[in-house]
Design an enzyme around this catalytic site. Structure first.
Site, short mmCIF file in Angstrom:
data_model
loop_
_atom_site.label_atom_id
_atom_site.label_comp_id
_atom_site.label_asym_id
_atom_site.label_seq_id
_atom_site.Cartn_x
_atom_site.Cartn_y
_atom_site.Cartn_z
N ARG A 52 0.85 -1.20 0.00
CA ARG A 52 0.00 0.00 0.00
C ARG A 52 0.88 1.25 0.00
O ARG A 52 0.46 2.32 -0.42
CB ARG A 52 -1.00 0.00 1.16
CG ARG A 52 -1.89 1.24 1.15
CD ARG A 52 -3.24 1.09 1.87
NE ARG A 52 -3.15 0.43 3.14
CZ ARG A 52 -2.58 0.95 4.24
NH1 ARG A 52 -2.04 2.14 4.21
NH2 ARG A 52 -2.55 0.27 5.36
N TYR A 104 -12.25 17.57 -18.24
CA TYR A 104 -12.74 16.23 -18.01
C TYR A 104 -13.91 16.30 -17.02
O TYR A 104 -13.73 16.72 -15.89
CB TYR A 104 -11.63 15.32 -17.49
CG TYR A 104 -12.13 13.94 -17.22
CD1 TYR A 104 -12.44 13.09 -18.27
CD2 TYR A 104 -12.32 13.49 -15.93
CE1 TYR A 104 -12.94 11.83 -18.02
CE2 TYR A 104 -12.81 12.22 -15.68
CZ TYR A 104 -13.13 11.40 -16.73
OH TYR A 104 -13.63 10.16 -16.48
N ASP A 177 -3.50 18.73 -16.73
CA ASP A 177 -3.97 17.43 -17.20
C ASP A 177 -3.43 17.27 -18.62
O ASP A 177 -3.90 17.92 -19.55
CB ASP A 177 -5.50 17.38 -17.17
CG ASP A 177 -6.06 16.02 -17.63
OD1 ASP A 177 -5.33 15.28 -18.32
OD2 ASP A 177 -7.23 15.72 -17.31
N LYS A 202 -5.42 6.00 -20.54
CA LYS A 202 -5.56 6.43 -21.93
C LYS A 202 -4.27 6.15 -22.71
O LYS A 202 -3.89 5.00 -22.81
CB LYS A 202 -5.97 7.91 -21.95
CG LYS A 202 -7.09 8.25 -20.95
CD LYS A 202 -8.42 7.59 -21.26
CE LYS A 202 -9.44 7.69 -20.13
NZ LYS A 202 -9.71 9.03 -19.64
C1 LIG Z 1 -10.15 9.64 -18.44
C2 LIG Z 1 -9.68 10.98 -18.07
C3 LIG Z 1 -9.54 11.36 -16.73
C4 LIG Z 1 -9.91 10.42 -15.57
O1 LIG Z 1 -9.06 9.32 -15.51
P1 LIG Z 1 -9.52 7.82 -15.06
O2 LIG Z 1 -8.30 7.00 -15.38
O3 LIG Z 1 -10.72 7.46 -15.88
O4 LIG Z 1 -9.82 7.86 -13.62
C5 LIG Z 1 -9.05 12.63 -16.47
N1 LIG Z 1 -8.73 13.48 -17.47
C6 LIG Z 1 -8.85 13.15 -18.77
C7 LIG Z 1 -8.48 14.13 -19.83
C8 LIG Z 1 -9.33 11.90 -19.12
O5 LIG Z 1 -9.48 11.58 -20.41
#
Ligand SMILES: *Cc1c(COP(=O)(O)O)cnc(C)c1O
Length: 381
Positions: A52, A104, A177, A202
């Site tokens: 953890r 997002y 992000d 992604k």
């Molecule tokens: C999918 C996504 C998220 C969230 O991530 P998860 O892995 O689904 O928790 C945040 N920002 C962007 C741009 C995303 O495409």
């Protein structure tokens, strides 16, 4: 790893940041242990006692990601949302967060819900209004500016260096992000960002089979220590198998992102001005309002994400999506196969996303096949 600095980023990534000289494995081993042994003197045999806190399967992908982003350290999380929420949970009650209205949606909705509950202030601003950011940053109070560029799902572009300067002047950290550009196309820390966020679900993994998140920090400071504490105590850790799959996926990151970007540009150019569309939203098109900034802060392409606005509104957009035979109707993005999504249907009635918008995550297929699929779906409506 000692020789790694000699090679270019794509080369280091192809090897997964893996050091085969330690144990001889050409690919990284999977280390599923939850607990690690101590010697007779009660000293840990290797760093890390319990999974953890940390797991040896994280070490190489975290080091590779920190290296690719030019950061001091990286941390993997159980999901993108676990990583993003860890940043917010490291703030103090009374701190304010500034974030764009278009970003997002899952994170935006969570911020709206969570900030009030935990005594954090939230100031949302319109990315399309250049004066809006200055209006929401409150010097001494705003502690985090969160941006996404290009931003889901309209692909508005924000100037990372300008945001970094504005955040700094207000005494706030800038978190970016960077899920969509990945370090292949943009390195936000070079433009002044403090924290880089990835939904590793992604492009970093790229094969649609792992949910994971990652943060990279410019400096391993106290705030980073707090984020680590949130991960450890909140248990927001990635399973070793997921970390191992992620490292495997990352090895092909550079060719996947280059191919998806080239495909997306070909599609955007082909469909710009199409009689059945009212707009093609893609930062790589010269007609896009954010093109000049994107061209400055993105290198080697504009990413694999674009959106189409379909003439005739939501009904027509859904009919086009229904007619696609190759591009899969599904959420998520950044995989090797192309996906389409009608975001307004997913986000519900409060969504700021135009109802005629279809978001495309372009994969690594032959571009002619993707264009043919979109042409036949548009032609059939
Ligand atoms: C999918 C996504 C998220 C969230 O991530 P998860 O892995 O689904 O928790 C945040 N920002 C962007 C741009 C995303 O495409």
């Amino acid at each position: 790893m000692s020789e790694n600095g000699r090679w270019r980023p794509a080369t280091r990534t192809a090897h997964g940041g893996h050091d085969s000289s330690t144990h001889g494995d050409v690919v990284p081993p999977l280390r599923p242990a939850t607990s690690f042994a101590r010697d007779a003197a009660y000293k840990l045999i290797a760093p890390g006692s319990y999974s953890r806190d940390d797991n040896p399967t994280y070490t190489e992908p975290e080091a590779l990601l920190a290296d690719l982003e030019g950061g001091a350290a990286a941390m993997l999380f159980a999901s993108g949302m676990a990583a993003a929420t860890a940043v917010v949970m490291a703030l103090q009650p009374g701190d304010r967060i500034a974030a764009p209205t278009i970003m997002y949606w899952g994170l935006r909705d969570w911020l709206i819900e969570f900030c009030g509950q935990w005594g954090l202030g939230l100031d949302l601003f319109d990315v399309t209004d250049p004066a809006a950011l200055g209006g929401v940053l409150q010097p001494g109070k705003t502690k985090l500016l969160w941006i996404e560029t290009p931003a889901n799902p309209t692909w508005d572009v924000m100037d990372i260096a300008a945001c970094a300067a504005a955040a700094k002047a207000a005494g706030a950290r800038l978190a970016v992000d960077s899920t969509v550009p990945t370090p292949v196309l943009t390195r936000p820390i070079e433009h002044g960002a403090d924290i880089v966020f990835h939904s590793a679900t992604k492009y970093l993994n790229g094969h649609g089979d792992v949910v994971a998140g990652a943060l990279v920090t410019a400096q391993a400071d106290d705030f980073w220590g707090k984020i680590r504490s949130v991960r450890t105590h909140g248990g927001a850790v990635l399973g070793p198998f997921e970390a191992w799959l992620l490292q495997r996926g990352m090895r092909t990151l550079f060719i996947r992102v280059a191919r998806a970007s080239a495909n997306a540009l070909a599609i955007a150019r082909h469909f710009e001005g199409h009689p059945k569309l009212t707009a093609v939203l893609y930062a790589g098109l010269e007609s896009h309002p954010g093109h000049a900034i994107a061209a400055r802060q993105m290198r080697g392409g504009f990413g694999g994400m674009l959106s189409l606005r379909v003439a005739g509104g939501a009904e027509q957009a859904l009919a086009v999506a229904a007619g696609l035979r190759l591009i899969v109707r599904a959420t998520s993005l950044g995989g090797v196969e192309s996906l389409v999504e009608h975001r307004a249907s997913i986000e519900g009635p409060d969504s700021p996303v135009p109802p005629d918008l279809l978001r495309l995550s372009i994969g690594i297929e032959e571009p002619e096949d993707l264009i043919a699929d979109l042409e036949q779906a548009l032609g059939a409506t």
